[in-house]
Design a protein around this motif. Structure first.
Motif, PDB file in Angstrom:
ATOM      1  N   LYS A 195       8.993  10.150  -4.463  1.00 30.98           N
ATOM      2  CA  LYS A 195       9.104   8.719  -4.169  1.00 30.98           C
ATOM      3  C   LYS A 195       8.869   8.442  -2.679  1.00 30.98           C
ATOM      4  O   LYS A 195       8.200   7.473  -2.307  1.00 30.98           O
ATOM      5  CB  LYS A 195      10.479   8.205  -4.593  1.00 30.98           C
ATOM      6  CG  LYS A 195      10.657   8.127  -6.097  1.00 30.98           C
ATOM      7  CD  LYS A 195      12.035   7.581  -6.441  1.00 30.98           C
ATOM      8  CE  LYS A 195      12.206   7.491  -7.950  1.00 30.98           C
ATOM      9  NZ  LYS A 195      13.556   6.985  -8.320  1.00 30.98           N
ATOM     10  N   LYS A 196       9.440   9.282  -1.808  1.00 31.84           N
ATOM     11  CA  LYS A 196       9.224   9.109  -0.378  1.00 31.84           C
ATOM     12  C   LYS A 196       7.751   9.268  -0.014  1.00 31.84           C
ATOM     13  O   LYS A 196       7.202   8.508   0.800  1.00 31.84           O
ATOM     14  CB  LYS A 196      10.070  10.110   0.400  1.00 31.84           C
ATOM     15  CG  LYS A 196      11.567   9.815   0.348  1.00 31.84           C
ATOM     16  CD  LYS A 196      12.343  10.833   1.164  1.00 31.84           C
ATOM     17  CE  LYS A 196      13.845  10.555   1.119  1.00 31.84           C
ATOM     18  NZ  LYS A 196      14.618  11.556   1.905  1.00 31.84           N
ATOM     19  N   LYS A 198       5.231   8.683  -1.956  1.00 29.75           N
ATOM     20  CA  LYS A 198       4.512   7.503  -2.432  1.00 29.75           C
ATOM     21  C   LYS A 198       4.659   6.338  -1.450  1.00 29.75           C
ATOM     22  O   LYS A 198       3.697   5.611  -1.174  1.00 29.75           O
ATOM     23  CB  LYS A 198       5.036   7.085  -3.818  1.00 29.75           C
ATOM     24  CG  LYS A 198       4.570   7.981  -4.951  1.00 29.75           C
ATOM     25  CD  LYS A 198       5.081   7.460  -6.283  1.00 29.75           C
ATOM     26  CE  LYS A 198       4.572   8.312  -7.426  1.00 29.75           C
ATOM     27  NZ  LYS A 198       5.072   7.828  -8.751  1.00 29.75           N
ATOM     28  N   LYS A 199       5.866   6.162  -0.923  1.00 30.41           N
ATOM     29  CA  LYS A 199       6.080   5.088   0.044  1.00 30.41           C
ATOM     30  C   LYS A 199       5.245   5.297   1.299  1.00 30.41           C
ATOM     31  O   LYS A 199       4.610   4.361   1.811  1.00 30.41           O
ATOM     32  CB  LYS A 199       7.561   5.005   0.407  1.00 30.41           C
ATOM     33  CG  LYS A 199       8.435   4.479  -0.718  1.00 30.41           C
ATOM     34  CD  LYS A 199       9.889   4.397  -0.263  1.00 30.41           C
ATOM     35  CE  LYS A 199      10.771   3.855  -1.385  1.00 30.41           C
ATOM     36  NZ  LYS A 199      12.205   3.786  -0.978  1.00 30.41           N
ATOM     37  N   HIS A 200       5.232   6.555   1.793  1.00 30.26           N
ATOM     38  CA  HIS A 200       4.430   6.842   2.993  1.00 30.26           C
ATOM     39  C   HIS A 200       2.945   6.621   2.729  1.00 30.26           C
ATOM     40  O   HIS A 200       2.233   6.045   3.565  1.00 30.26           O
ATOM     41  CB  HIS A 200       4.683   8.278   3.443  1.00 30.26           C
ATOM     42  CG  HIS A 200       6.034   8.478   4.065  1.00 30.26           C
ATOM     43  ND1 HIS A 200       6.456   7.803   5.186  1.00 30.26           N
ATOM     44  CD2 HIS A 200       7.082   9.290   3.713  1.00 30.26           C
ATOM     45  CE1 HIS A 200       7.684   8.169   5.516  1.00 30.26           C
ATOM     46  NE2 HIS A 200       8.094   9.071   4.613  1.00 30.26           N
ATOM     47  N   PHE A 202       1.625   4.650   0.509  1.00 27.83           N
ATOM     48  CA  PHE A 202       1.404   3.215   0.355  1.00 27.83           C
ATOM     49  C   PHE A 202       1.336   2.521   1.718  1.00 27.83           C
ATOM     50  O   PHE A 202       0.472   1.661   1.965  1.00 27.83           O
ATOM     51  CB  PHE A 202       2.522   2.609  -0.499  1.00 27.83           C
ATOM     52  CG  PHE A 202       2.382   1.132  -0.709  1.00 27.83           C
ATOM     53  CD1 PHE A 202       1.453   0.626  -1.606  1.00 27.83           C
ATOM     54  CD2 PHE A 202       3.183   0.246   0.005  1.00 27.83           C
ATOM     55  CE1 PHE A 202       1.321  -0.744  -1.787  1.00 27.83           C
ATOM     56  CE2 PHE A 202       3.057  -1.124  -0.175  1.00 27.83           C
ATOM     57  CZ  PHE A 202       2.122  -1.620  -1.083  1.00 27.83           C
ATOM     58  N   LEU A 203       2.257   2.895   2.630  1.00 22.41           N
ATOM     59  CA  LEU A 203       2.241   2.299   3.964  1.00 22.41           C
ATOM     60  C   LEU A 203       0.963   2.653   4.714  1.00 22.41           C
ATOM     61  O   LEU A 203       0.344   1.802   5.389  1.00 22.41           O
ATOM     62  CB  LEU A 203       3.463   2.762   4.746  1.00 22.41           C
ATOM     63  CG  LEU A 203       4.816   2.232   4.255  1.00 22.41           C
ATOM     64  CD1 LEU A 203       5.952   2.890   5.029  1.00 22.41           C
ATOM     65  CD2 LEU A 203       4.881   0.711   4.404  1.00 22.41           C
ATOM     66  N   GLU A 206      -1.890   0.605   3.335  1.00 22.40           N
ATOM     67  CA  GLU A 206      -1.847  -0.781   3.788  1.00 22.40           C
ATOM     68  C   GLU A 206      -2.369  -0.908   5.218  1.00 22.40           C
ATOM     69  O   GLU A 206      -3.095  -1.848   5.559  1.00 22.40           O
ATOM     70  CB  GLU A 206      -0.403  -1.309   3.697  1.00 22.40           C
ATOM     71  CG  GLU A 206       0.099  -1.527   2.281  1.00 22.40           C
ATOM     72  CD  GLU A 206      -0.673  -2.628   1.574  1.00 22.40           C
ATOM     73  OE1 GLU A 206      -1.113  -3.575   2.249  1.00 22.40           O
ATOM     74  OE2 GLU A 206      -0.845  -2.522   0.343  1.00 22.40           O
TER      75      GLU A 206
END
Length: 217
Positions: A195-196, A198-200, A202-203, A206
């Motif tokens: 999950k971490k 994926k967040k990185h 995604f950021l 972006e």
């Protein structure tokens, strides 16, 4: 075949004759021919006699390597006749007593299940419905919207459900072996790491989109 083997064969076949008589009475006690269809009774009879023949053959195989002699059939007949004349009445009384005990125990378990599980759950559901109706009337009187009322009821139901579910998972967790607990914890840690990541990702994606697109003039 020695005399000892012949004696064992005679005694075992006499016992098998008696057990065949007991099995036949038990079969008739549970079959209830008058309530069954004829073709179904015919199939049951064939299966019953096949099982009994295989059982007798297996015992005979253990005793004298399945050597058939005339006295084997005579011993079976003697054992069956001895059961019919001496043991049948006693066996039927014991069988009926055991059936009665089993039926009463089953009914007792059903009543306990209804008393301690079904009735409390039913009462709890009725209480929740009554409380929901009361809250609906009370909150609507104060001008609360329907959607807010539905959300409040869902939260209340969730609290009632979450507590027993959490308790069940807690008990299951305590009963699990340590190896399984360690494996689950490792998997949970791996999922958190994913999950971490994926967040990185995604950021970073972006930021790349902003740099590539940029503000248009």
């Amino acid at each position: 075949m020695s005399l000892t083997v012949q004696l064992y064969t005679m005694l075992s076949m006499i016992g098998m004759g008696a057990s065949l008589g007991a099995a036949l009475d038990t079969y008739h006690r549970f079959l209830k021919r008058s309530e069954r269809k004829r073709w179904l009774v015919f199939i049951y009879d064939i299966l019953f006699w096949i099982v009994q023949a295989l059982f007798v053959f297996y015992v005979l195989l253990l005793v004298n390597e399945a050597e058939l002699r005339m006295y084997v059939f005579l011993a079976l007949l003697c054992g069956f006749a001895a059961y019919q004349s001496l043991l049948k009445s006693l066996y039927m009384k014991v069988l009926n007593f055991l059936i009665h005990i089993f039926v009463q125990t089953f009914y007792f378990c059903v009543r306990v299940f209804q008393l301690f599980l079904v009735k409390p759950v039913t009462i709890l559901i009725h209480l929740i419905i009554a409380l929901a109706l009361f809250l609906f009337r009370f909150l609507v009187g104060f001008g609360m919207g329907l959607w807010r009322f539905i959300i409040a009821i869902l939260r209340l139901i969730w609290k009632f459900i979450f507590i027993p579910v959490r308790f069940v998972f807690f008990v299951i967790w305590k009963l699990l072996p340590n190896r399984v607990k360690i494996f689950i914890k490792r998997q949970a840690g791996f999922l958190k790491y994913v999950k971490k990541m994926k967040k990185h990702i995604f950021l970073i994606w972006e930021r790349i989109k902003k740099k590539l697109g940029g503000p248009r003039k």
